[in-house]
Design an enzyme around this catalytic site. Structure first.
Site, PDB file in Angstrom:
ATOM      1  N   ASP A 105     -12.752 -12.516 -15.943  1.00  0.00           N
ATOM      2  CA  ASP A 105     -11.521 -12.180 -15.242  1.00  0.00           C
ATOM      3  C   ASP A 105     -10.452 -11.771 -16.251  1.00  0.00           C
ATOM      4  O   ASP A 105      -9.878 -12.627 -16.933  1.00  0.00           O
ATOM      5  CB  ASP A 105     -11.054 -13.388 -14.427  1.00  0.00           C
TER       6      ASP A 105
ATOM      7  N   LYS B 133       0.542   2.213 -15.342  1.00  0.00           N
ATOM      8  CA  LYS B 133      -0.195   3.293 -15.995  1.00  0.00           C
ATOM      9  C   LYS B 133       0.713   4.069 -16.954  1.00  0.00           C
ATOM     10  O   LYS B 133       0.265   4.532 -18.017  1.00  0.00           O
ATOM     11  CB  LYS B 133      -0.815   4.221 -14.953  1.00  0.00           C
TER      12      LYS B 133
ATOM     13  N   TYR C 250       1.308   0.235  -9.757  1.00  0.00           N
ATOM     14  CA  TYR C 250       0.214   0.984 -10.373  1.00  0.00           C
ATOM     15  C   TYR C 250       0.771   2.118 -11.224  1.00  0.00           C
ATOM     16  O   TYR C 250       0.409   2.271 -12.398  1.00  0.00           O
ATOM     17  CB  TYR C 250      -0.713   1.532  -9.295  1.00  0.00           C
ATOM     18  N   GLY C 251       1.681   2.923 -10.648  1.00  0.00           N
ATOM     19  CA  GLY C 251       2.265   4.019 -11.413  1.00  0.00           C
ATOM     20  C   GLY C 251       2.992   3.527 -12.642  1.00  0.00           C
ATOM     21  O   GLY C 251       2.877   4.108 -13.731  1.00  0.00           O
ATOM     22  N   ALA C 252       3.757   2.453 -12.500  1.00  0.00           N
ATOM     23  CA  ALA C 252       4.533   1.933 -13.629  1.00  0.00           C
ATOM     24  C   ALA C 252       3.645   1.382 -14.732  1.00  0.00           C
ATOM     25  O   ALA C 252       3.883   1.611 -15.928  1.00  0.00           O
ATOM     26  CB  ALA C 252       5.497   0.854 -13.140  1.00  0.00           C
TER      27      ALA C 252
ATOM     28  N   ASN D 120     -10.786   0.580 -18.889  1.00  0.00           N
ATOM     29  CA  ASN D 120     -10.865   1.196 -17.565  1.00  0.00           C
ATOM     30  C   ASN D 120     -10.481   0.242 -16.442  1.00  0.00           C
ATOM     31  O   ASN D 120     -10.066   0.687 -15.369  1.00  0.00           O
ATOM     32  CB  ASN D 120     -12.292   1.707 -17.328  1.00  0.00           C
TER      33      ASN D 120
END
Length: 254
Positions: free
Chosen positions: A63, A164, A160-162, A90
């Site tokens: 994890d 990445k 998610y956007g932040a 990934n």
């Protein structure tokens, strides 16, 4: 793209299916030995392992939201493969949490999970892998899986956007820091690509709209993204260190 066999040791996080599986296959096909990491999908990770060309590949479960587990995953890969020459970050989570309709507790939990897996685990695995490379005096590569969403915005998935975007920035900082040790660091920023996780979104009107985002009128395959990852990790790609490579079929240009 035909690259020479390298016989390196590669750790791919989040490799039970989808892009992670395609990345593992790309490295195995050129003669590398791969540590296939999975979080909870052991059976699917086993199928990834069974699909790999060659021998010497291993499964490593853990994890990554737990820093101690992230360290153990990297250390197990080092022991099993004799070191890590290439790390592909990934593993990621991506659950919807649009601000206007998300309660505070759910919002907080979404940010914590995205930060712990998408960003912190990337940093921790990179630390562990880079220290192994440095200790062995071995040149290496770290390739991070970012996202087009870091640029165009993710209104339903803001964490998610932040995260990445932060992964892109982390990779550029590490590229400068690790270059004196012969370690190259780069990121890819894919647009929409077809995996099991998003297959339901590629049907009907939504699927048509997603494919229409690109002037090629399609989405990418995981293998197309994996091929770029393989090149960025190759010995020939040292001069690409610090790169964030857009892979979105001209669906977003900046």
């Amino acid at each position: 793209m035909n690259l020479p066999a390298t016989g390196r040791s590669v750790l791919v996080s989040g490799a039970s299916r989808g892009l992670g599986r395609a990345v593992c296959r790309a490295f195995a096909a050129q003669g590398d030995r791969v540590a296939v990491h999975y979080g909870s999908r052991a059976a699917e990770a086993e199928r990834t392992l069974e699909s790999l060309h060659g021998s010497g590949h291993v499964l490593v479960g853990g994890d990554l939201s737990d820093p101690a587990e992230a360290a153990r995953v990297a250390d197990e890969a080092v022991r099993a493969l004799g070191g890590i020459d290439v790390l592909v970050n990934n593993a990621a989570v991506n659950s919807p949490h649009p601000l206007p309709t998300t309660g505070y507790e759910e919002w907080t939990a979404a940010w914590q999970s995205h930060l712990s897996v998408n960003l912190l685990a990337t940093a921790l695995l990179s630390h562990r892998a880079a220290h192994d490379m440095i200790a062995r005096g071995a040149p290496g590569r770290i390739v991070n899986i970012g996202s087009r969403g870091a640029y165009r915005g993710e209104p339903d998935h803001p964490a998610y956007g932040a995260t990445k975007a932060a992964v892109h920035a982390l990779g550029q900082s590490l590229a400068v820091s690790l270059a004196p040790h012969g370690i190259g660091v780069a990121s890819v920023a894919p647009g929409f690509f077809d995996t099991e996780r998003v297959a339901h979104r590629l049907t009907g009107k939504e699927g048509e709209a997603i494919r229409a985002q690109s002037p090629f009128a399609r989405v990418a395959t995981p293998e197309e993204i994996a091929e770029a990852v393989r090149w960025l990790a190759s010995p020939r790609a040292e001069w690409s260190s610090g790169t964030v490579l857009d892979l979105n079929g001209a669906s977003y240009v900046h």
